[in-house]
Design a protein around this motif. Structure first.
Motif, mmCIF file in Angstrom:
data_model
loop_
_atom_site.group_PDB
_atom_site.id
_atom_site.type_symbol
_atom_site.label_atom_id
_atom_site.label_comp_id
_atom_site.label_asym_id
_atom_site.label_seq_id
_atom_site.Cartn_x
_atom_site.Cartn_y
_atom_site.Cartn_z
ATOM 1 N N LEU A 8 51.238 42.414 42.078
ATOM 2 C CA LEU A 8 51.888 42.712 40.789
ATOM 3 C C LEU A 8 53.110 41.828 40.546
ATOM 4 O O LEU A 8 53.879 42.084 39.623
ATOM 5 C CB LEU A 8 52.308 44.201 40.757
ATOM 6 C CG LEU A 8 51.185 45.231 40.913
ATOM 7 C CD1 LEU A 8 51.756 46.649 40.968
ATOM 8 C CD2 LEU A 8 50.183 45.121 39.770
ATOM 9 N N LEU A 49 60.146 47.874 39.962
ATOM 10 C CA LEU A 49 59.253 48.586 40.888
ATOM 11 C C LEU A 49 59.751 48.425 42.329
ATOM 12 O O LEU A 49 59.825 49.403 43.083
ATOM 13 C CB LEU A 49 57.830 48.040 40.727
ATOM 14 C CG LEU A 49 56.763 48.547 41.687
ATOM 15 C CD1 LEU A 49 56.602 50.060 41.599
ATOM 16 C CD2 LEU A 49 55.411 47.862 41.388
ATOM 17 N N ILE A 87 56.345 56.524 34.084
ATOM 18 C CA ILE A 87 55.493 55.647 34.908
ATOM 19 C C ILE A 87 56.271 55.038 36.075
ATOM 20 O O ILE A 87 55.725 54.836 37.155
ATOM 21 C CB ILE A 87 54.812 54.563 34.031
ATOM 22 C CG1 ILE A 87 53.678 53.869 34.784
ATOM 23 C CG2 ILE A 87 55.831 53.548 33.492
ATOM 24 C CD1 ILE A 87 52.758 53.042 33.909
ATOM 25 N N GLY A 88 57.559 54.791 35.835
ATOM 26 C CA GLY A 88 58.393 54.198 36.881
ATOM 27 C C GLY A 88 58.965 55.213 37.862
ATOM 28 O O GLY A 88 59.786 54.867 38.726
ATOM 29 N N TYR A 143 53.506 45.107 47.105
ATOM 30 C CA TYR A 143 53.139 44.997 45.691
ATOM 31 C C TYR A 143 52.919 43.546 45.257
ATOM 32 O O TYR A 143 53.053 43.240 44.079
ATOM 33 C CB TYR A 143 54.221 45.663 44.826
ATOM 34 C CG TYR A 143 54.080 47.169 44.737
ATOM 35 C CD1 TYR A 143 52.917 47.770 44.228
ATOM 36 C CD2 TYR A 143 55.102 48.021 45.142
ATOM 37 C CE1 TYR A 143 52.781 49.142 44.136
ATOM 38 C CE2 TYR A 143 54.974 49.409 45.059
ATOM 39 C CZ TYR A 143 53.813 49.967 44.546
ATOM 40 O OH TYR A 143 53.683 51.335 44.452
#
Ligand code: RTP
Length: 148
Positions: free
Chosen positions: A52, A61, A109-110, A49
């Motif tokens: 991000l 995340l 979303i998580g 990731y």
């Protein structure tokens, strides 16, 4: 033929959605070229990731991705990157259409169950990261019944 990297996130594994998710990609006609259940280290999740890393949710995340085993997969087929993202649905599950994986199985979303590469270029990068020893070279015998 185009390939994409798909990961069933720890919530998808814990909730018993592995078979359901694989089934959706299989039934569409895509071919499975790589598959492994694995736990990843923090540094590996950060690498996956890395684009991000400046986002405020990056720490959470990474914690989420290392919280349990994930299923790493390579799927192959015409248009599999974009169509894989359609099968997955919008990033925020409350905005994902019913019928998509996130639309059917997630709320937050998580905790959105699954990852799919967002471009052919990121697919190549992610496949190289997750499958450094390569994938399995085989062709399904139903190929002529899926492609004209
Ligand atoms: P993915 O990479 O997991 O397939 O997701 P995506 O392209 O749809 O979304 P992206 O923007 O790349 O974000 C990657 C993952 O980060 C988590 N996220 N949390 N709390 C938040 O606002 C937020 N935004 C994104 C999600 O797990 C998302 O899938």
């Amino acid at each position: 033929m185009e390939q994409t990297f798909i990961m069933i996130k720890p919530d998808g594994v814990q909730r018993g959605l592995i078979g359901e998710i694989i089934s959706r990609f299989e039934k569409k006609g895509f071919s499975l070229k790589g598959l492994k259940l694995m736990s990843v280290e923090r540094a590996f999740a950060e690498k996956h990731y890395e684009d991000l890393s400046a986002k405020p949710f990056f720490g959470g995340l990474v914690e989420y991705i290392i919280s349990g085993p994930v299923v790493a997969m390579v799927w192959e087929g015409k248009g599999v990157v974009a169509t894989g993202r359609k099968l997955i649905g919008a990033t925020n599950p409350l905005a994902s259409e019913p019928g998509t994986i996130r639309g059917d199985f997630a709320i937050d979303i998580g905790r959105n169950v699954i990852h799919g590469s967002d471009s052919v270029e990121s697919a190549a990068k992610e496949i190289a990261l997750w499958f450094p020893d390569g994938t399995v070279n085989w062709q399904s015998t139903v190929h002529p019944w899926i492609y004209e």
